[in-house]
Scaffold this motif. Structure first.
Motif, PDB file in Angstrom:
ATOM      1  N   ARG A  30       0.849  -1.186   0.000  1.00 26.31           N
ATOM      2  CA  ARG A  30       0.000   0.000   0.000  1.00 26.31           C
ATOM      3  C   ARG A  30       0.889   1.242   0.000  1.00 26.31           C
ATOM      4  N   ILE A  31       0.447   2.248  -0.719  1.00 30.99           N
ATOM      5  CA  ILE A  31       1.160   3.522  -0.743  1.00 30.99           C
ATOM      6  C   ILE A  31       0.591   4.397   0.366  1.00 30.99           C
ATOM      7  N   LYS A  32       1.401   4.692   1.360  1.00 29.97           N
ATOM      8  CA  LYS A  32       0.933   5.492   2.484  1.00 29.97           C
ATOM      9  C   LYS A  32       1.184   6.984   2.260  1.00 29.97           C
ATOM     10  N   HIS A  33       2.314   7.304   1.618  1.00 29.23           N
ATOM     11  CA  HIS A  33       2.628   8.727   1.413  1.00 29.23           C
ATOM     12  C   HIS A  33       3.665   8.859   0.301  1.00 29.23           C
ATOM     13  N   ILE A  34       3.512   9.910  -0.511  1.00 30.97           N
ATOM     14  CA  ILE A  34       4.473  10.225  -1.567  1.00 30.97           C
ATOM     15  C   ILE A  34       4.967  11.648  -1.344  1.00 30.97           C
ATOM     16  N   ASP A  35       6.269  11.808  -1.166  1.00 34.09           N
ATOM     17  CA  ASP A  35       6.872  13.125  -0.934  1.00 34.09           C
ATOM     18  C   ASP A  35       7.666  13.530  -2.174  1.00 34.09           C
ATOM     19  N   THR A  36       7.165  14.525  -2.896  1.00 35.06           N
ATOM     20  CA  THR A  36       7.830  14.996  -4.116  1.00 35.06           C
ATOM     21  C   THR A  36       8.463  16.370  -3.935  1.00 35.06           C
ATOM     22  N   SER A  37       8.501  16.871  -2.710  1.00 35.15           N
ATOM     23  CA  SER A  37       8.920  18.257  -2.476  1.00 35.15           C
ATOM     24  C   SER A  37      10.350  18.524  -2.946  1.00 35.15           C
ATOM     25  N   LYS A  38      11.283  17.613  -2.652  1.00 34.73           N
ATOM     26  CA  LYS A  38      12.674  17.831  -3.059  1.00 34.73           C
ATOM     27  C   LYS A  38      12.812  17.775  -4.579  1.00 34.73           C
ATOM     28  N   ALA A  39      12.088  16.883  -5.210  1.00 34.42           N
ATOM     29  CA  ALA A  39      12.144  16.786  -6.671  1.00 34.42           C
ATOM     30  C   ALA A  39      11.599  18.050  -7.320  1.00 34.42           C
ATOM     31  N   GLU A  40      10.538  18.605  -6.764  1.00 36.88           N
ATOM     32  CA  GLU A  40       9.933  19.808  -7.327  1.00 36.88           C
ATOM     33  C   GLU A  40      10.859  21.010  -7.221  1.00 36.88           C
ATOM     34  N   ARG A  41      11.706  21.040  -6.193  1.00 38.29           N
ATOM     35  CA  ARG A  41      12.606  22.179  -5.992  1.00 38.29           C
ATOM     36  C   ARG A  41      13.901  22.060  -6.792  1.00 38.29           C
ATOM     37  N   LEU A  42      14.158  20.923  -7.393  1.00 41.55           N
ATOM     38  CA  LEU A  42      15.403  20.731  -8.134  1.00 41.55           C
ATOM     39  C   LEU A  42      15.427  21.618  -9.370  1.00 41.55           C
TER      40      LEU A  42
END
Length: 243
Positions: free
Chosen positions: A49-61
Motif C-alpha cells: 500500500r502507498i501510504k505517502h508520496i513526498d515529491t517536495s525535493k524533486a519539485e525544488r530541483l
C-alpha cells in the motif's frame, strides 16, 4: 495467385536500405522544439500500500518543470480491462508499477529528480505463482474490479475457448503420452531502435505521439481514451512510428 499484388510474392521492406546504411532515424534521434525529458518513479515492492508520496525535493530541483502523481493528475485507466491506473494511487501490485513521473530539461536532471521522490509503503504479501493466486484465501491483488465492485478472489472473468481436432482420439492413437507442467522464460525482442516515445500537443490540444509500436491503431485508441479521461474530449491523436 498471380492476380495478387503482395500475397505469395517476395516483398522488400522499404526501410531496409536506410538501416543497412546507418541512415535510419530512430526515436532517440528525434528532437522537438522545447522538448522536455521524462522519467518514471517505479515501485520498490511487488505488493504494497502507498501510504505517502513526498515529491517536495524533486519539485525544488533546478531544471525540473513538472512532477506528477495520482494526487495532482487525472485518473487515467489503461489495459485490456481498463483496470490499471497510469499512476498508482493507493497500492502497487508489481515491481516497476508507476508511482510518479518527472519532466525536466535534460535526462540527467529528470533521473536525479526521480531519486529524490520518497515513497512510504506498507508491504503486503506477494504472489508469484498463478496457482497460488487462484487458491482460496490468497491475498487479493485487486480488491475491486474495473467497475469498482468488491472482489472475493483473484480470478479474472476473461474466458478464451479454442478447439482444434480430436484430443481424445489423438491420445488413443499416440504411442506415448507425456503429461507435465511447463514454463517458458521471459522473452524480449532485440530491436535496433530502443524503446521510447515523444508526445507533443498542438494549439488545439490534439496530440501527436512518436512511438516505437507495432500496434499504432490500438495505441491511438488508448491515447484518445486517455485524452478523454483528462477532460480533453473530442480531441484526436496521431501516432507516428519511426524506423
Amino acid at each position: 495467385m498471380n492476380n495478387f499484388r503482395y500475397i505469395g510474392k517476395e516483398t522488400r521492406r522499404p526501410d531496409t536500405p536506410d538501416k543497412a546504411a546507418g541512415k535510419a532515424h530512430y526515436i532517440h534521434d528525434l528532437q522537438r522544439p522545447g522538448m522536455l525529458y521524462g522519467k518514471i518513479k517505479f515501485s520498490d515492492h511487488p505488493h504494497a500500500r502507498i501510504k505517502h508520496i513526498d515529491t517536495s525535493k524533486a519539485e525544488r530541483l533546478n531544471g525540473v518543470r513538472a512532477v506528477i502523481t495520482s494526487n495532482n493528475s487525472p485518473e487515467v485507466r489503461l489495459g485490456f480491462l481498463r483496470d490499471n491506473f497510469a499512476l498508482k494511487k493507493d497500492k502497487v501490485r508489481q515491481y516497476r508499477d508507476e508511482i510518479a513521473a518527472v519532466a525536466a530539461i535534460d535526462p540527467d536532471i529528470a533521473e536525479e529528480a526521480v531519486e529524490l521522490i520518497k515513497v512510504e509503503y506498507e508491504p503486503l504479501p506477494g504472489l508469484f505463482s498463478p496457482r497460488k493466486a487462484m487458491k482460496k484465501g490468497s491475498p487479493l491483488i485487486h480488491e475491486t474490479d474495473a467497475r469498482g465492485r468488491p472482489r472475493t478472489d483473484n480470478l479474472v472473468p476473461l474466458r478464451f475457448h479454442h478447439e482444434s481436432g480430436d484430443l481424445d482420439a489423438g491420445k488413443r492413437a499416440a504411442k506415448y503420452v507425456a503429461e507435465g507442467e511447463f514454463s517458458t522464460p521471459r522473452v524480449q525482442q532485440c530491436c535496433l531502435g530502443t524503446a521510447g516515445c515523444i508526445a507533443e500537443f498542438d494549439m488545439n490540444n490534439n496530440l501527436t505521439i512518436w512511438a516505437k509500436t507495432q500496434i499504432p491503431f490500438l495505441a491511438q485508441r488508448d491515447f484518445n481514451r486517455a485524452l478523454s479521461d483528462m477532460g480533453l474530449h473530442d480531441k484526436n491523436t496521431r501516432v507516428i512510428v519511426p524506423t
